[in-house]
Design a protein around this motif. Sequence first.
Motif, PDB file in Angstrom:
ATOM      1  N   SER A 129       0.729  -1.214  -0.041  1.00 60.83           N
ATOM      2  CA  SER A 129       0.054   0.046   0.053  1.00 60.83           C
ATOM      3  C   SER A 129       0.878   1.381   0.170  1.00 60.83           C
ATOM      4  CB  SER A 129      -0.910   0.010   1.101  1.00 60.83           C
ATOM      5  OG  SER A 129      -0.414  -0.090   2.362  1.00 60.83           O
ATOM      6  N   ASN A 156      -5.157  -9.761   3.362  1.00 60.75           N
ATOM      7  CA  ASN A 156      -6.588  -9.361   3.336  1.00 60.75           C
ATOM      8  C   ASN A 156      -7.127  -9.170   1.963  1.00 60.75           C
ATOM      9  OD1 ASN A 156      -6.642  -9.044   6.353  1.00 60.75           O
ATOM     10  ND2 ASN A 156      -5.179  -7.193   5.809  1.00 60.75           N
ATOM     11  N   ALA A 159      -7.510  -5.294  -0.468  1.00 55.92           N
ATOM     12  CA  ALA A 159      -7.514  -4.377   0.545  1.00 55.92           C
ATOM     13  C   ALA A 159      -5.885  -4.151   0.895  1.00 55.92           C
ATOM     14  CB  ALA A 159      -8.310  -4.778   1.748  1.00 55.92           C
ATOM     15  N   ASP A 160      -5.099  -5.105   0.835  1.00 56.70           N
ATOM     16  CA  ASP A 160      -3.564  -4.936   0.931  1.00 56.70           C
ATOM     17  C   ASP A 160      -3.072  -3.990   0.025  1.00 56.70           C
ATOM     18  OD1 ASP A 160      -3.888  -6.740   3.088  1.00 56.70           O
ATOM     19  OD2 ASP A 160      -3.314  -8.361   1.779  1.00 56.70           O
ATOM     20  N   GLY A 162      -4.553  -0.934  -0.853  1.00 59.51           N
ATOM     21  CA  GLY A 162      -4.720   0.156  -0.363  1.00 59.51           C
ATOM     22  C   GLY A 162      -4.937   1.242  -1.648  1.00 59.51           C
ATOM     23  N   ASN A 163      -4.571   2.423  -1.894  1.00 56.24           N
ATOM     24  CA  ASN A 163      -4.928   3.423  -2.905  1.00 56.24           C
ATOM     25  C   ASN A 163      -4.284   2.938  -4.066  1.00 56.24           C
ATOM     26  OD1 ASN A 163      -6.275   5.030  -1.134  1.00 56.24           O
ATOM     27  ND2 ASN A 163      -4.499   6.221  -0.179  1.00 56.24           N
ATOM     28  N   TYR A 184     -14.716  -6.253  -5.116  1.00 55.87           N
ATOM     29  CA  TYR A 184     -14.045  -4.852  -4.398  1.00 55.87           C
ATOM     30  C   TYR A 184     -14.113  -3.620  -5.286  1.00 55.87           C
ATOM     31  CZ  TYR A 184     -10.416  -2.841  -1.532  1.00 55.87           C
ATOM     32  OH  TYR A 184      -9.873  -2.016  -0.741  1.00 55.87           O
ATOM     33  N   ASN A 185     -14.726  -2.729  -4.638  1.00 60.44           N
ATOM     34  CA  ASN A 185     -14.716  -1.226  -5.095  1.00 60.44           C
ATOM     35  C   ASN A 185     -15.377  -1.374  -6.512  1.00 60.44           C
ATOM     36  OD1 ASN A 185     -13.672  -0.398  -2.847  1.00 60.44           O
ATOM     37  ND2 ASN A 185     -11.689   0.319  -3.615  1.00 60.44           N
ATOM     38  N   THR A 193      -6.480 -15.149  -1.286  1.00 61.96           N
ATOM     39  CA  THR A 193      -5.228 -14.502  -0.847  1.00 61.96           C
ATOM     40  C   THR A 193      -4.124 -15.326  -1.064  1.00 61.96           C
ATOM     41  OG1 THR A 193      -5.250 -15.005   1.323  1.00 61.96           O
ATOM     42  CG2 THR A 193      -6.319 -13.197   0.975  1.00 61.96           C
TER      43      THR A 193
END
Length: 237
Positions: A129, A156, A159-160, A162-163, A184-185, A193
Amino acid sequence: MAGVSGCIKYSMFTFNFLFWLCGILILALSIWVRVSSDSQGIFNSTNVSSSSNAAVDILIAVGAIIMIMGFLGCCGAIKESRCMLLLFFIGLLLILVLQVTAGILGAVFKSKSDLVINETLHENTKFLSTTGESAKQFQQAIAEFQKEFKCCGLVNGAADWGNNFQQDPKLCECLDTQRPCTNYNGKQVYEETCISTIKDLLAKSFIIVIGIAFGLAVIEILGLVFSMVLYCQIGSK
């Protein structure tokens, strides 16, 4: 006085020629792993970088030693040199002892390996991230790993990242309909994973190494027997 058995002599030569080839193979594979950017990338930014490099360096040394031992055995058998055969016997015995010791230590470490892997990968999830230059090589290696093994993130999932996921939403894009996917998003990404995949790969590698080590131990014992028999026969000529 008894002469040297041609069967023992040429069996010894054949054995050591194969032993020498094994040394070349180990040396070549170890050097390839040492210089391969793909194999180095995942761990370059982790705490296990030095230990993994040390393990490969040990394999390079082992490969070189095996090549030398094979050469000594071949020459000792063909030239009927007791000196070379004795050096071969001592060297091979030392290798066998070290190999058994390493096997015992490896078996003890195996029970703790999952804990070490978990701690290492959880700690280094933060590199996915970040936006610094120092983490880019690690991120690139994980991205390639994800594409090859169809997994996402380390612990995760997406989500790992991040941006960084917003910057490159194709990082974990689920293209294989046979694999479980999740949203996801607003993007379909692989649900599994990569930590589980890495654990499976390491477990399989460990089993392969044990099998190779056991096979080598059997071959080394035969080499010890052949070399001592030939050594005694040459001495009784």
